[in-house]
Design a protein around this motif. Structure first.
Motif, mmCIF file in Angstrom:
data_model
loop_
_atom_site.group_PDB
_atom_site.id
_atom_site.type_symbol
_atom_site.label_atom_id
_atom_site.label_comp_id
_atom_site.label_asym_id
_atom_site.label_seq_id
_atom_site.Cartn_x
_atom_site.Cartn_y
_atom_site.Cartn_z
ATOM 1 N N VAL A 58 0.849 -1.191 0.000
ATOM 2 C CA VAL A 58 0.000 0.000 0.000
ATOM 3 C C VAL A 58 0.882 1.238 0.000
ATOM 4 O O VAL A 58 2.003 1.210 0.501
ATOM 5 C CB VAL A 58 -0.962 0.060 1.216
ATOM 6 N N THR A 59 0.372 2.312 -0.559
ATOM 7 C CA THR A 59 1.089 3.583 -0.509
ATOM 8 C C THR A 59 0.738 4.277 0.811
ATOM 9 O O THR A 59 -0.292 3.958 1.433
ATOM 10 C CB THR A 59 0.686 4.498 -1.675
ATOM 11 N N PRO A 60 1.548 5.245 1.238
ATOM 12 C CA PRO A 60 1.179 5.998 2.442
ATOM 13 C C PRO A 60 -0.197 6.663 2.315
ATOM 14 O O PRO A 60 -0.954 6.704 3.289
ATOM 15 C CB PRO A 60 2.303 7.034 2.561
ATOM 16 N N GLN A 61 -0.535 7.136 1.124
ATOM 17 C CA GLN A 61 -1.841 7.785 0.923
ATOM 18 C C GLN A 61 -2.975 6.768 1.090
ATOM 19 O O GLN A 61 -3.992 7.070 1.724
ATOM 20 C CB GLN A 61 -1.918 8.447 -0.463
ATOM 21 N N GLU A 62 -2.815 5.582 0.505
ATOM 22 C CA GLU A 62 -3.842 4.542 0.650
ATOM 23 C C GLU A 62 -3.989 4.130 2.108
ATOM 24 O O GLU A 62 -5.113 3.986 2.617
ATOM 25 C CB GLU A 62 -3.474 3.312 -0.193
ATOM 26 N N LEU A 63 -2.862 3.973 2.790
ATOM 27 C CA LEU A 63 -2.918 3.568 4.195
ATOM 28 C C LEU A 63 -3.540 4.665 5.057
ATOM 29 O O LEU A 63 -4.324 4.375 5.965
ATOM 30 C CB LEU A 63 -1.532 3.189 4.708
ATOM 31 N N SER A 64 -3.245 5.919 4.756
ATOM 32 C CA SER A 64 -3.841 7.033 5.518
ATOM 33 C C SER A 64 -5.365 7.012 5.427
ATOM 34 O O SER A 64 -6.057 7.238 6.429
ATOM 35 C CB SER A 64 -3.306 8.383 5.011
ATOM 36 N N VAL A 79 0.238 7.388 10.007
ATOM 37 C CA VAL A 79 1.075 6.956 8.885
ATOM 38 C C VAL A 79 2.252 7.917 8.824
ATOM 39 O O VAL A 79 2.060 9.137 8.765
ATOM 40 C CB VAL A 79 0.280 6.945 7.568
ATOM 41 N N VAL A 80 3.471 7.362 8.857
ATOM 42 C CA VAL A 80 4.664 8.207 8.926
ATOM 43 C C VAL A 80 5.486 8.212 7.641
ATOM 44 O O VAL A 80 6.487 8.915 7.559
ATOM 45 C CB VAL A 80 5.554 7.829 10.133
ATOM 46 N N GLY A 81 5.090 7.418 6.635
ATOM 47 C CA GLY A 81 5.806 7.449 5.371
ATOM 48 C C GLY A 81 5.836 6.114 4.679
ATOM 49 O O GLY A 81 5.112 5.182 5.039
ATOM 50 N N ALA A 82 6.713 6.038 3.682
ATOM 51 C CA ALA A 82 6.880 4.810 2.908
ATOM 52 C C ALA A 82 7.893 3.905 3.601
ATOM 53 O O ALA A 82 8.703 4.362 4.408
ATOM 54 C CB ALA A 82 7.359 5.151 1.496
ATOM 55 N N THR A 83 7.841 2.624 3.279
ATOM 56 C CA THR A 83 8.824 1.692 3.830
ATOM 57 C C THR A 83 10.204 2.081 3.308
ATOM 58 O O THR A 83 10.333 2.655 2.223
ATOM 59 C CB THR A 83 8.516 0.229 3.436
ATOM 60 N N PRO A 84 11.246 1.772 4.086
ATOM 61 C CA PRO A 84 12.601 2.100 3.641
ATOM 62 C C PRO A 84 12.899 1.472 2.283
ATOM 63 O O PRO A 84 12.438 0.375 1.974
ATOM 64 C CB PRO A 84 13.488 1.495 4.729
ATOM 65 N N SER A 85 13.683 2.162 1.471
ATOM 66 C CA SER A 85 13.948 1.720 0.100
ATOM 67 C C SER A 85 14.681 0.385 0.034
ATOM 68 O O SER A 85 14.601 -0.304 -0.977
ATOM 69 C CB SER A 85 14.746 2.791 -0.649
ATOM 70 N N GLU A 86 15.382 -0.009 1.102
ATOM 71 C CA GLU A 86 16.100 -1.289 1.060
ATOM 72 C C GLU A 86 15.178 -2.493 1.284
ATOM 73 O O GLU A 86 15.603 -3.630 1.142
ATOM 74 C CB GLU A 86 17.257 -1.309 2.071
ATOM 75 N N ARG A 87 13.932 -2.268 1.638
ATOM 76 C CA ARG A 87 12.989 -3.360 1.807
ATOM 77 C C ARG A 87 12.644 -3.955 0.443
ATOM 78 O O ARG A 87 12.584 -3.253 -0.564
ATOM 79 C CB ARG A 87 11.705 -2.893 2.489
ATOM 80 N N GLN A 95 9.763 -5.297 -0.585
ATOM 81 C CA GLN A 95 8.441 -4.937 -1.074
ATOM 82 C C GLN A 95 8.093 -3.516 -0.627
ATOM 83 O O GLN A 95 8.310 -3.146 0.531
ATOM 84 C CB GLN A 95 7.410 -5.924 -0.530
ATOM 85 N N GLN A 96 7.548 -2.728 -1.529
ATOM 86 C CA GLN A 96 7.166 -1.369 -1.200
ATOM 87 C C GLN A 96 5.898 -1.375 -0.365
ATOM 88 O O GLN A 96 5.024 -2.218 -0.526
ATOM 89 C CB GLN A 96 6.941 -0.557 -2.466
ATOM 90 N N GLY A 97 5.806 -0.412 0.525
ATOM 91 C CA GLY A 97 4.630 -0.299 1.365
ATOM 92 C C GLY A 97 4.668 0.991 2.152
ATOM 93 O O GLY A 97 5.378 1.936 1.790
ATOM 94 N N ALA A 98 3.920 1.027 3.236
ATOM 95 C CA ALA A 98 3.841 2.213 4.082
ATOM 96 C C ALA A 98 4.126 1.825 5.527
ATOM 97 O O ALA A 98 4.015 0.662 5.905
ATOM 98 C CB ALA A 98 2.455 2.844 3.963
ATOM 99 N N VAL A 99 4.512 2.825 6.310
ATOM 100 C CA VAL A 99 4.850 2.610 7.717
ATOM 101 C C VAL A 99 3.910 3.439 8.576
ATOM 102 O O VAL A 99 3.665 4.611 8.286
ATOM 103 C CB VAL A 99 6.309 3.034 8.016
ATOM 104 N N MET A 100 3.408 2.815 9.629
ATOM 105 C CA MET A 100 2.604 3.564 10.586
ATOM 106 C C MET A 100 3.166 3.352 11.988
ATOM 107 O O MET A 100 3.753 2.317 12.286
ATOM 108 C CB MET A 100 1.126 3.180 10.516
ATOM 109 N N GLU A 101 3.032 4.389 12.805
ATOM 110 C CA GLU A 101 3.357 4.273 14.219
ATOM 111 C C GLU A 101 2.044 4.257 14.968
ATOM 112 O O GLU A 101 1.165 5.085 14.713
ATOM 113 C CB GLU A 101 4.239 5.434 14.688
ATOM 114 N N VAL A 102 1.944 3.290 15.871
ATOM 115 C CA VAL A 102 0.703 3.120 16.611
ATOM 116 C C VAL A 102 1.010 3.025 18.096
ATOM 117 O O VAL A 102 2.078 2.551 18.484
ATOM 118 C CB VAL A 102 -0.074 1.861 16.146
ATOM 119 N N GLU A 103 0.090 3.509 18.896
ATOM 120 C CA GLU A 103 0.184 3.287 20.340
ATOM 121 C C GLU A 103 -1.000 2.403 20.721
ATOM 122 O O GLU A 103 -2.153 2.752 20.465
ATOM 123 C CB GLU A 103 0.145 4.586 21.133
#
Length: 187
Positions: A70-76, A112-120, A122-130
């Motif tokens: 997913v892209t960061p926009q889709e995940l948001s 949602v804090v951004g895209a997955t690091p480029s070295e991963r 598979q492309q995706g998005a990163v979220m921070e959750v509490e």
């Protein structure tokens, strides 16, 4: 947690005799030397006997969760839908039985804090959750299962464990304590 963690804590209960003879300030170096490479004890603190155990005291954890595909926009957009819900029912196992719980009260924040690091791979998005840990801890996989449709779990890392007291949130060991021990190790 079955995931990487940057904030692990352990209670060690010493007998009165042991507590008198243990060099508390030297424990980080001693324990680190006994652990696998890459695991470092950054600090110690003496706590009063009879107080809450860490498991009882920790009220929430902050996690970094990568969501592949997913892209960061889709995940948001998906996160906004999730947070708008009054109830989030998830079926999970408790003591060998399937139980359906409303986990919405345990979802403290999702960002949602951004895209997955480029070295991963598979492309995706990163979220921070509490996620709250009381009365029962909510796991990252359970949160991902609450999305409709459920999200796939990528790399997960626990960033913090939090204790609340007098309306303030803090980590079990202060950053100053950890920094002092890390600096002593480096010198």
């Amino acid at each position: 947690t079955s995931h990487e963690s940057l904030g692990e804590y352990i209670d060690v209960d010493l007998t009165d005799t042991e507590s008198e003879s243990v060099d508390v300030e030297g424990l980080p170096a001693l324990l680190t030397s006994l652990l696998p490479p890459g695991i470092t004890v950054e600090g110690v603190a003496v706590i009063e006997r009879g107080g809450e155990s860490l498991q009882q005291a920790v009220t929430s954890c902050t996690w970094s969760i990568e969501v592949p595909g997913v892209t960061p926009q889709e995940l948001s957009a998906r996160v906004a839908e999730l947070l708008a819900a009054d109830e989030l029912f998830v079926t999970r196992e408790r003591k060998g039985k399937q139980v359906t719980d409303d986990i919405r009260p345990n979802v403290r924040s999702v960002e949602v804090v951004g895209a997955t690091p480029s070295e991963r791979v598979q492309q995706g998005a990163v979220m921070e959750v509490e996620l709250a840990t009381q009365p029962r801890a909510l796991r990252p996989a359970e949160l991902l299962a609450a999305f409709d449709p459920p999200l796939e779990e990528g790399h997960v890392c626990r960033l913090h464990q939090w204790i609340e007291s007098d309306g303030a949130r803090r980590e079990p060991l202060s950053p100053a304590t950890r920094t002092a021990h890390a600096e002593a190790r480096a010198s």
